[in-house]
Design a protein around this motif. Structure first.
Motif, PDB file in Angstrom:
ATOM      1  N   LEU A   1      30.810  46.157  32.686  1.00  0.00           N
ATOM      2  CA  LEU A   1      30.476  46.510  34.068  1.00  0.00           C
ATOM      3  C   LEU A   1      28.995  46.290  34.361  1.00  0.00           C
ATOM      4  CD1 LEU A   1      32.655  49.615  33.969  1.00  0.00           C
ATOM      5  CD2 LEU A   1      32.580  48.268  36.051  1.00  0.00           C
TER       6      LEU A   1
ATOM      7  N   HIS B   1      28.313  42.658  34.736  1.00  0.00           N
ATOM      8  CA  HIS B   1      28.760  42.125  36.019  1.00  0.00           C
ATOM      9  C   HIS B   1      27.772  42.449  37.129  1.00  0.00           C
ATOM     10  CE1 HIS B   1      31.719  40.554  38.878  1.00  0.00           C
ATOM     11  NE2 HIS B   1      31.164  41.424  39.695  1.00  0.00           N
TER      12      HIS B   1
ATOM     13  N   MET C   1      38.277  39.824  34.278  1.00  0.00           N
ATOM     14  CA  MET C   1      36.888  40.268  34.079  1.00  0.00           C
ATOM     15  C   MET C   1      36.020  39.124  33.584  1.00  0.00           C
ATOM     16  SD  MET C   1      37.384  43.980  32.334  1.00  0.00           S
ATOM     17  CE  MET C   1      38.430  45.209  33.099  1.00  0.00           C
TER      18      MET C   1
ATOM     19  N   VAL D   1      35.570  38.405  38.087  1.00  0.00           N
ATOM     20  CA  VAL D   1      36.075  39.378  39.058  1.00  0.00           C
ATOM     21  C   VAL D   1      35.427  40.724  38.727  1.00  0.00           C
ATOM     22  CG1 VAL D   1      38.157  40.624  39.804  1.00  0.00           C
ATOM     23  CG2 VAL D   1      38.264  38.173  39.318  1.00  0.00           C
ATOM     24  N   HIS D   2      35.133  41.529  39.749  1.00  0.00           N
ATOM     25  CA  HIS D   2      34.497  42.816  39.470  1.00  0.00           C
ATOM     26  C   HIS D   2      35.411  43.668  38.585  1.00  0.00           C
ATOM     27  CE1 HIS D   2      32.405  46.552  39.778  1.00  0.00           C
ATOM     28  NE2 HIS D   2      31.454  45.975  40.481  1.00  0.00           N
ATOM     29  N   PRO D   3      34.883  44.167  37.441  1.00  0.00           N
ATOM     30  CA  PRO D   3      35.723  44.932  36.512  1.00  0.00           C
ATOM     31  C   PRO D   3      36.427  46.120  37.169  1.00  0.00           C
ATOM     32  CG  PRO D   3      33.628  44.432  35.494  1.00  0.00           C
ATOM     33  CD  PRO D   3      33.518  43.979  36.913  1.00  0.00           C
ATOM     34  N   LEU D   4      35.765  46.731  38.140  1.00  0.00           N
ATOM     35  CA  LEU D   4      36.359  47.885  38.807  1.00  0.00           C
ATOM     36  C   LEU D   4      37.619  47.459  39.573  1.00  0.00           C
ATOM     37  CD1 LEU D   4      35.496  50.795  38.815  1.00  0.00           C
ATOM     38  CD2 LEU D   4      34.206  50.388  40.899  1.00  0.00           C
TER      39      LEU D   4
ATOM     40  N   LEU E   1      40.317  46.679  37.047  1.00  0.00           N
ATOM     41  CA  LEU E   1      40.772  47.963  36.514  1.00  0.00           C
ATOM     42  C   LEU E   1      41.772  48.616  37.475  1.00  0.00           C
ATOM     43  CD1 LEU E   1      39.641  49.216  33.900  1.00  0.00           C
ATOM     44  CD2 LEU E   1      38.194  50.655  35.303  1.00  0.00           C
TER      45      LEU E   1
END
Lengths: 182, 177
Positions: free
Chosen positions: A28, A31, B150, B154-157, B160
């Motif tokens: 995270l 990113h 990921m 792409v945004h990990p959130l 997720l």
């Protein structure tokens, strides 16, 4: 936009996605900080992660302090750290308040935790692969991997991951010194 | 009591090197030593702190502090836990890193350390992957999909959230305890 606001948003998002501790947050942080905002170069990111895991405190909080300071001095460090730490607390209070009206059974709680597991595994895999691909820049260092594996699995340092990581760094320096002396 | 809480978490945060799970073991012992374990239900606080997002160390510090002395206690515990790392990173990191690029040995030290971190993350990941494999096909496929998303940037959130929705709807047929 204001730098402090961006820091708050970025570390709020990182915090919300970091399940099961700091290691999963590496993907995270990468990113937000490297891909999205270009606050750090991949090289500086690696150094920061290495340092953050060696020093006391949660890795993500260390990252927040470091990046916050780089961008906006003391206010930046304070804001980034506060949002990293505060977001889950606010979430917790919200959940606690909501649960009063919509109680969750043990089964539902279990189901939620279960459903998060594949995501945590994915975050950890992505984090490991990011670090691996960046270590390919200087592949000679990968020779330290067996030593790290031994330290983290078999040695007395296995309950002290930071110590194992510092030892890896120390051995790299010792080798470099020896190479110079020769 | 507030002062005790502050210094207990200050000390634990300094001495428990290596992340959340080391901290959990350390604080459990410390609370027992102070015989505060009658005041807070440590096992259930650990369960809550690890299932919440965010740093485990600060989540757990808040929860323990809160059971001991209310919200003020919670905030004091957090403050104690983040003060040492904050000061260390704030003053030490720029020193190391600004010269780090130019100083060969500092760069070598951090690069060697990074291999250690990578192996540590890999080991932790492998444990989680094993657990996911036992959860059935939906969980495993969603895991692979999330990892690919990921890595594609792409945004990990976001990845997720997709995985969570898939799993809560169809996953986990074979539950494991």
């Amino acid at each position: 936009m204001n730098e402090l606001l961006l820091l708050a948003l970025a570390f709020g998002r990182i915090s919300l996605g970091s399940f099961a501790g700091g290691l999963a947050s590496i993907a995270l942080i990468y990113h937000e900080v490297v891909i999205h905002y270009h606050w750090l170069s991949p090289e500086e990111f690696e150094q920061m992660i290495s340092l953050a895991q060696m020093s006391p405190g949660p890795i993500a909080v260390n990252a927040a302090t470091y990046i916050g300071k780089r961008l906006a001095g003391l206010p930046g460090a304070a804001v980034a750290t506060a949002f990293m730490v505060g977001t889950p607390i606010v979430l917790l209070l919200t959940i606690a308040y909501t649960i009063k009206f919509f109680p969750l059974g043990t089964k539902a709680k279990h189901k939620i935790t279960q459903s998060l597991r594949p995501g945590v595994a994915a975050l950890l895999t992505a984090s490991a692969l990011r670090l691996f691909s960046s270590s390919l820049g200087k592949p000679i260092y990968l020779l330290l991997a067996p030593l790290a594996l031994f330290l983290l699995l078999k040695s007395k340092a296995k309950d002290q991951p930071s110590l194992a990581i510092i030892l890896c760094g120390a051995l790299a320096v010792a080798t470099a010194l020896a190479a110079r002396a020769l | 009591m507030i002062k005790d809480i502050f210094f207990l978490f200050l000390k634990s945060s300094l001495l428990a090197l290596g992340g959340g799970f080391v901290f959990i073991g350390f604080i459990e012992l410390e609370i027992k030593k102070k015989s505060w374990d009658s005041l807070c239900d440590i096992p259930s606080l650990i369960a809550v702190s690890t299932s919440l997002p965010g740093p485990i160390i600060t989540n757990l510090s808040y929860l323990i502090g809160k059971s001991l002395k209310g919200s003020i206690g919670g905030l004091t515990a957090i403050l104690g836990a983040i003060l040492p790392p904050f000061l260390i990173i704030y003053f030490l990191a720029p020193l190391l890193m600004n010269q780090g690029a130019s100083n060969y040995f500092v760069a070598t030290f951090l690069r060697g350390g990074l291999i250690g971190v990578m192996v540590f993350v890999l080991l932790t990941a492998s444990r989680w992957i094993c657990a996911v494999c036992k959860m059935g096909a939906v969980s495993f496929i969603s895991y692979v999909l999330m990892t690919v998303l990921m890595l594609m940037g792409v945004h990990p959130l976001f990845a997720l959230s997709i995985g969570f929705i898939v799993n809560i709807s169809w996953g986990g047929k074979r539950d494991i305890e």
